[in-house]
Design a protein around this motif. Structure first.
Motif, PDB file in Angstrom:
ATOM      1  N   GLY A 297       0.807  -1.209   0.000  1.00 40.65           N
ATOM      2  CA  GLY A 297       0.000   0.000   0.000  1.00 40.65           C
ATOM      3  C   GLY A 297       0.837   1.254   0.000  1.00 40.65           C
ATOM      4  O   GLY A 297       2.061   1.223  -0.197  1.00 40.65           O
ATOM      5  N   ALA A 298       0.172   2.377   0.248  1.00 41.20           N
ATOM      6  CA  ALA A 298       0.851   3.672   0.162  1.00 41.20           C
ATOM      7  C   ALA A 298       0.214   4.668   1.102  1.00 41.20           C
ATOM      8  O   ALA A 298      -0.971   4.579   1.425  1.00 41.20           O
ATOM      9  CB  ALA A 298       0.779   4.196  -1.275  1.00 41.20           C
ATOM     10  N   GLY A 299       1.026   5.628   1.533  1.00 36.47           N
ATOM     11  CA  GLY A 299       0.516   6.770   2.263  1.00 36.47           C
ATOM     12  C   GLY A 299       0.483   6.642   3.763  1.00 36.47           C
ATOM     13  O   GLY A 299      -0.125   7.482   4.425  1.00 36.47           O
ATOM     14  N   VAL A 300       1.145   5.649   4.339  1.00 33.40           N
ATOM     15  CA  VAL A 300       1.127   5.506   5.796  1.00 33.40           C
ATOM     16  C   VAL A 300       2.225   6.378   6.406  1.00 33.40           C
ATOM     17  O   VAL A 300       3.346   6.451   5.894  1.00 33.40           O
ATOM     18  CB  VAL A 300       1.302   4.033   6.215  1.00 33.40           C
ATOM     19  CG1 VAL A 300       2.666   3.496   5.852  1.00 33.40           C
ATOM     20  CG2 VAL A 300       1.050   3.853   7.709  1.00 33.40           C
ATOM     21  N   ALA A 301       1.884   7.063   7.479  1.00 29.78           N
ATOM     22  CA  ALA A 301       2.859   7.896   8.176  1.00 29.78           C
ATOM     23  C   ALA A 301       3.905   7.018   8.867  1.00 29.78           C
ATOM     24  O   ALA A 301       3.577   5.919   9.337  1.00 29.78           O
ATOM     25  CB  ALA A 301       2.159   8.775   9.207  1.00 29.78           C
ATOM     26  N   PRO A 302       5.172   7.475   8.946  1.00 28.46           N
ATOM     27  CA  PRO A 302       6.228   6.636   9.537  1.00 28.46           C
ATOM     28  C   PRO A 302       5.910   6.133  10.936  1.00 28.46           C
ATOM     29  O   PRO A 302       6.128   4.954  11.233  1.00 28.46           O
ATOM     30  CB  PRO A 302       7.451   7.572   9.523  1.00 28.46           C
ATOM     31  CG  PRO A 302       7.213   8.466   8.355  1.00 28.46           C
ATOM     32  CD  PRO A 302       5.724   8.698   8.334  1.00 28.46           C
ATOM     33  N   ALA A 303       5.396   7.002  11.810  1.00 25.59           N
ATOM     34  CA  ALA A 303       5.108   6.556  13.185  1.00 25.59           C
ATOM     35  C   ALA A 303       4.046   5.471  13.189  1.00 25.59           C
ATOM     36  O   ALA A 303       4.122   4.496  13.944  1.00 25.59           O
ATOM     37  CB  ALA A 303       4.669   7.749  14.031  1.00 25.59           C
ATOM     38  N   HIS A 305       3.462   3.442  10.674  1.00 25.06           N
ATOM     39  CA  HIS A 305       4.085   2.284  10.041  1.00 25.06           C
ATOM     40  C   HIS A 305       4.812   1.422  11.076  1.00 25.06           C
ATOM     41  O   HIS A 305       4.619   0.202  11.155  1.00 25.06           O
ATOM     42  CB  HIS A 305       5.071   2.771   8.974  1.00 25.06           C
ATOM     43  CG  HIS A 305       5.489   1.725   8.001  1.00 25.06           C
ATOM     44  ND1 HIS A 305       5.953   2.023   6.744  1.00 25.06           N
ATOM     45  CD2 HIS A 305       5.538   0.374   8.089  1.00 25.06           C
ATOM     46  CE1 HIS A 305       6.261   0.902   6.099  1.00 25.06           C
ATOM     47  NE2 HIS A 305       6.025  -0.108   6.907  1.00 25.06           N
ATOM     48  N   ILE A 306       5.613   2.069  11.885  1.00 26.71           N
ATOM     49  CA  ILE A 306       6.397   1.356  12.896  1.00 26.71           C
ATOM     50  C   ILE A 306       5.471   0.674  13.910  1.00 26.71           C
ATOM     51  O   ILE A 306       5.641  -0.502  14.250  1.00 26.71           O
ATOM     52  CB  ILE A 306       7.368   2.322  13.597  1.00 26.71           C
ATOM     53  CG1 ILE A 306       8.419   2.841  12.593  1.00 26.71           C
ATOM     54  CG2 ILE A 306       8.051   1.647  14.787  1.00 26.71           C
ATOM     55  CD1 ILE A 306       9.220   4.024  13.113  1.00 26.71           C
ATOM     56  N   ALA A 307       4.481   1.422  14.395  1.00 26.58           N
ATOM     57  CA  ALA A 307       3.564   0.874  15.406  1.00 26.58           C
ATOM     58  C   ALA A 307       2.733  -0.272  14.834  1.00 26.58           C
ATOM     59  O   ALA A 307       2.459  -1.264  15.530  1.00 26.58           O
ATOM     60  CB  ALA A 307       2.655   1.986  15.927  1.00 26.58           C
ATOM     61  N   PHE A 308       2.328  -0.156  13.576  1.00 32.43           N
ATOM     62  CA  PHE A 308       1.498  -1.191  12.955  1.00 32.43           C
ATOM     63  C   PHE A 308       2.268  -2.504  12.844  1.00 32.43           C
ATOM     64  O   PHE A 308       1.760  -3.574  13.206  1.00 32.43           O
ATOM     65  CB  PHE A 308       1.036  -0.720  11.573  1.00 32.43           C
ATOM     66  CG  PHE A 308      -0.006  -1.595  10.945  1.00 32.43           C
ATOM     67  CD1 PHE A 308      -1.342  -1.292  11.054  1.00 32.43           C
ATOM     68  CD2 PHE A 308       0.352  -2.732  10.235  1.00 32.43           C
ATOM     69  CE1 PHE A 308      -2.316  -2.097  10.480  1.00 32.43           C
ATOM     70  CE2 PHE A 308      -0.598  -3.548   9.650  1.00 32.43           C
ATOM     71  CZ  PHE A 308      -1.942  -3.230   9.777  1.00 32.43           C
ATOM     72  N   GLU A 309       3.484  -2.437  12.335  1.00 32.76           N
ATOM     73  CA  GLU A 309       4.268  -3.671  12.186  1.00 32.76           C
ATOM     74  C   GLU A 309       4.554  -4.311  13.539  1.00 32.76           C
ATOM     75  O   GLU A 309       4.524  -5.544  13.673  1.00 32.76           O
ATOM     76  CB  GLU A 309       5.567  -3.373  11.436  1.00 32.76           C
ATOM     77  CG  GLU A 309       5.354  -3.018   9.972  1.00 32.76           C
ATOM     78  CD  GLU A 309       6.631  -3.111   9.152  1.00 32.76           C
ATOM     79  OE1 GLU A 309       7.684  -3.516   9.713  1.00 32.76           O
ATOM     80  OE2 GLU A 309       6.586  -2.779   7.953  1.00 32.76           O
ATOM     81  N   LYS A 310       4.807  -3.487  14.542  1.00 26.72           N
ATOM     82  CA  LYS A 310       5.087  -4.031  15.871  1.00 26.72           C
ATOM     83  C   LYS A 310       3.870  -4.739  16.447  1.00 26.72           C
ATOM     84  O   LYS A 310       3.976  -5.837  17.024  1.00 26.72           O
ATOM     85  CB  LYS A 310       5.527  -2.902  16.806  1.00 26.72           C
ATOM     86  CG  LYS A 310       5.878  -3.376  18.211  1.00 26.72           C
ATOM     87  CD  LYS A 310       6.361  -2.202  19.074  1.00 26.72           C
ATOM     88  CE  LYS A 310       6.709  -2.677  20.474  1.00 26.72           C
ATOM     89  NZ  LYS A 310       7.184  -1.543  21.330  1.00 26.72           N
ATOM     90  N   ARG A 311       2.691  -4.148  16.269  1.00 24.36           N
ATOM     91  CA  ARG A 311       1.478  -4.728  16.866  1.00 24.36           C
ATOM     92  C   ARG A 311       0.976  -5.940  16.093  1.00 24.36           C
ATOM     93  O   ARG A 311       0.606  -6.958  16.705  1.00 24.36           O
ATOM     94  CB  ARG A 311       0.377  -3.670  16.934  1.00 24.36           C
ATOM     95  CG  ARG A 311      -0.978  -4.229  17.402  1.00 24.36           C
ATOM     96  CD  ARG A 311      -1.965  -3.116  17.663  1.00 24.36           C
ATOM     97  NE  ARG A 311      -3.334  -3.611  17.789  1.00 24.36           N
ATOM     98  CZ  ARG A 311      -4.394  -2.852  18.036  1.00 24.36           C
ATOM     99  NH1 ARG A 311      -4.233  -1.542  18.184  1.00 24.36           N
ATOM    100  NH2 ARG A 311      -5.602  -3.381  18.138  1.00 24.36           N
ATOM    101  N   PHE A 312       0.978  -5.863  14.758  1.00 21.74           N
ATOM    102  CA  PHE A 312       0.310  -6.906  13.978  1.00 21.74           C
ATOM    103  C   PHE A 312       1.261  -7.942  13.390  1.00 21.74           C
ATOM    104  O   PHE A 312       0.818  -8.986  12.905  1.00 21.74           O
ATOM    105  CB  PHE A 312      -0.550  -6.273  12.886  1.00 21.74           C
ATOM    106  CG  PHE A 312      -1.643  -5.393  13.427  1.00 21.74           C
ATOM    107  CD1 PHE A 312      -2.663  -5.927  14.202  1.00 21.74           C
ATOM    108  CD2 PHE A 312      -1.641  -4.032  13.188  1.00 21.74           C
ATOM    109  CE1 PHE A 312      -3.663  -5.128  14.714  1.00 21.74           C
ATOM    110  CE2 PHE A 312      -2.636  -3.217  13.689  1.00 21.74           C
ATOM    111  CZ  PHE A 312      -3.654  -3.760  14.466  1.00 21.74           C
ATOM    112  N   GLY A 313       2.560  -7.672  13.402  1.00 16.84           N
ATOM    113  CA  GLY A 313       3.524  -8.722  13.138  1.00 16.84           C
ATOM    114  C   GLY A 313       3.810  -9.091  11.693  1.00 16.84           C
ATOM    115  O   GLY A 313       4.229 -10.211  11.419  1.00 16.84           O
ATOM    116  N   PHE A 314       3.606  -8.163  10.751  1.00 13.73           N
ATOM    117  CA  PHE A 314       3.988  -8.433   9.361  1.00 13.73           C
ATOM    118  C   PHE A 314       4.390  -7.116   8.703  1.00 13.73           C
ATOM    119  O   PHE A 314       3.969  -6.036   9.136  1.00 13.73           O
ATOM    120  CB  PHE A 314       2.849  -9.105   8.584  1.00 13.73           C
ATOM    121  CG  PHE A 314       1.561  -8.330   8.566  1.00 13.73           C
ATOM    122  CD1 PHE A 314       1.274  -7.409   7.564  1.00 13.73           C
ATOM    123  CD2 PHE A 314       0.602  -8.523   9.557  1.00 13.73           C
ATOM    124  CE1 PHE A 314       0.090  -6.700   7.549  1.00 13.73           C
ATOM    125  CE2 PHE A 314      -0.596  -7.824   9.548  1.00 13.73           C
ATOM    126  CZ  PHE A 314      -0.851  -6.906   8.546  1.00 13.73           C
TER     127      PHE A 314
END
Length: 559
Positions: A297-303, A305-314
């Motif tokens: 995808g596109a357009g996710v803010a860096p903060a 992005h980091i939090a999403f990968e940490k929480r959801f694991g991919f």
């Protein structure tokens, strides 16, 4: 798994690619519709194998052919993401006809423009869209036949336009996708079979964190089929690898993880508004049951992005692309730069050049407009076939042999491209260029912000000032104190002149079918956002924060 970037030379159409996968794995899932009880189709969810879809397509193909349809004819479809859309596309592609998708969110005037510009020979719609389609037809001359997909005749009326005598092939127009029209009436992008094949092959050849396995992937895509994301990329990626398209009609936050788990998705597609909404939701058991390998995808803010990968694991693979290009830049190779808005590096097949307003290449590290082309002898290889009825606009976009994207980027010394903003989303304040996206990213990193949009508003002294529209989380304050807190939050992350001078809380923001915020629809034409009730004037606070030396001002703005 290494794959070439160019599609197999023996393939000449999207349907031929489908037929080859059909012959290899007829019983494999081609299409999966998630369950949704209130929907008027597939309420319990349903799967369609390659063989079943081939049979459905053959029925419509026979109807089209006995009605005189063939190579070069155009068929408008208002079918949403229903199985019938896929059925019609495959049938039309098999005979060399072009599909012109219409959107459920389009107004009658917008539909009328598409129908008038494309001069279609036939319109097929679902019953719920019949009245709006008829309203649109009343606004144009030369009305084509309009049929209900649930009650098809034995024969359609003969096509209004003559077909083409040549055999369908890679140069055949397969799809007509209309741009958003933010700078005028939407233009129709001619999407050829060559575009389809190159777009799908490009997707499956990336590797790294975007490795696509044969006969195993299932892409969950919540976006409409009238956009290249769902209408080309995920569709062709799955056709070329024997995978399954999971076609949700839109983004449903409450059931997202249940739907992901129930459909056994291995890849999900997103736009920038989706991750913060999912992050804002309370943790639940369903979000742990997924089998996702990566997100595209596109357009996710860096903060975020980091939090999403940490929480959801991919991993979330940030990409850049547009209807005209087909292929995308992708930040898919480790180490990825998820702390920035990186979109990857140019690779064989897609070359980049960053230029100024006079089309001169800028030094590395300097922002400029992104221009792109294929690395082959033909710079337009795999790109769109041009704007329908607009050869002037096509050549203007391709001036100098490079396609001009209208996007502002920065390229590092090692070639990494970082997205800055759309050219039209640059705010000019006291001689400084401010990226609306950069300010949006800073705002989005605040825990009380679900969604935001940053716009320019007039300023008598500074030319333009920054306005922020905020959708807060449930229960968050929406008063002057909260507005000031958001400005201070931005000031900790941005230079003084970039923080909002005006701020307005909103319950929602208008979005497109692909969940992009429609900045131009937030306010009515001619409306001054500064005069809207509840708009907070934060310019005194902004000035006070500058004078306080709150943080280092890299630019040292003087006003």
């Amino acid at each position: 798994m290494h794959r070439p970037v160019d599609p197999p030379p023996h393939l000449h159409s999207a349907y031929q690619a489908f037929a080859e996968t059909l012959a290899r794995c007829p019983d494999a899932d081609f299409l999966c519709i998630p369950a949704r009880a209130e929907r008027d189709y597939c309420p319990d969810g349903e799967s369609f194998s390659y063989a079943r879809m081939a049979g459905m397509a053959a029925e419509i193909r026979a109807l089209l052919e006995r009605s005189g349809f063939g190579h070069g004819h155009r068929i408008a479809v208002m079918l949403g993401n229903r199985p019938e859309h896929f059925q019609l596309f495959l049938a039309a592609n098999a005979i060399g006809a072009m599909i012109v998708p219409l959107g459920f969110d389009q107004t009658a005037d917008e539909i009328a423009h598409v129908l008038d510009d494309s001069a279609v020979d036939l319109i097929l719609s679902v019953p719920s869209q019949r009245e709006r389609t008829e309203d649109a037809l009343g606004k144009i001359a030369g009305t084509p036949q309009h049929c209900d997909i649930s009650a098809l005749p034995d024969r359609f009326a003969p096509p209004r336009n003559p077909g083409l005598a040549a055999t369908p092939g890679r140069a055949t127009d397969a799809l007509l996708l209309y741009t958003s029209g933010t700078t005028g009436l939407p233009k129709g992008c001619r999407v050829t079979n060559d575009y389809f094949l190159h777009g799908g092959q490009w997707y499956i050849s990336r590797g790294g964190r975007m490795t696509v396995r044969n006969d195993r992937e299932r892409i969950f895509n919540p976006f409409p089929m009238l956009h290249m994301n769902a209408g080309v990329l995920s569709l062709m990626a799955m056709i070329l690898t024997g995978g399954c398209v999971i076609s949700a009609e839109r983004f449903h936050p409450a059931s997202w993880w249940d739907d992901i788990a129930a459909t056994r998705a291995t890849i999900m597609h997103y736009m920038g508004v989706i991750p913060p909404i999912l992050l804002a939701a309370e943790p639940n058991a369903a979000e742990k049951r997924h089998h996702l390998r990566f997100a595209f995808g596109a357009g996710v803010a860096p903060a975020t992005h980091i939090a999403f990968e940490k929480r959801f694991g991919f991993p979330m693979v940030e990409v850049w692309g547009m209807t005209e290009t087909g292929r995308t830049f992708t930040d898919h190779l480790e180490p990825r730069s998820i702390h920035t808005r990186a979109i990857g590096r140019p690779l064989p097949g897609l070359e980049a050049r960053v230029v100024d307003s006079d089309d001169r290449e800028v030094p590395r590290g300097t922002i400029g407009e992104l221009t792109v082309r294929h690395t082959a002898d033909d710079p337009r290889k795999g790109f769109f076939g041009g704007y329908l009825n607009r050869p002037d606009a096509t050549e203007e976009a391709w001036r100098g042999g490079w396609f001009h994207t209208g996007d502002v980027v920065r390229q590092d010394e090692d070639g990494l491209l970082t997205f800055v903003d759309r050219t039209k989303n640059i705010i000019r304040r006291s001689g400084e260029n401010i990226s609306a996206s950069e300010v949006e990213a800073a705002l989005a990193s605040h825990p009380d912000v679900v969604a935001c949009a940053v716009l320019a508003v007039p300023d008598d002294l500074r030319e333009e000032e920054v306005l922020a529209c905020i959708v807060p989380t449930a229960g968050a304050r929406q008063d002057a104190t909260a507005a000031e807190a958001l400005v201070r939050h931005c000031r900790e992350r941005l230079s003084y002149f970039k923080v909002p001078g005006w701020l307005l809380f909103r319950e929602t923001l208008p979005t497109t079918g692909t969940s992009k915020v429609q900045h131009r629809l937030i306010f009515a034409a001619g409306e001054d956002p500064r005069t809207v009730a509840g708009c907070h004037d934060l310019r005194p606070l902004k000035a006070a924060l500058r004078k306080s030396g709150y943080a280092d001002d890299a630019k040292g703005a003087s006003v």
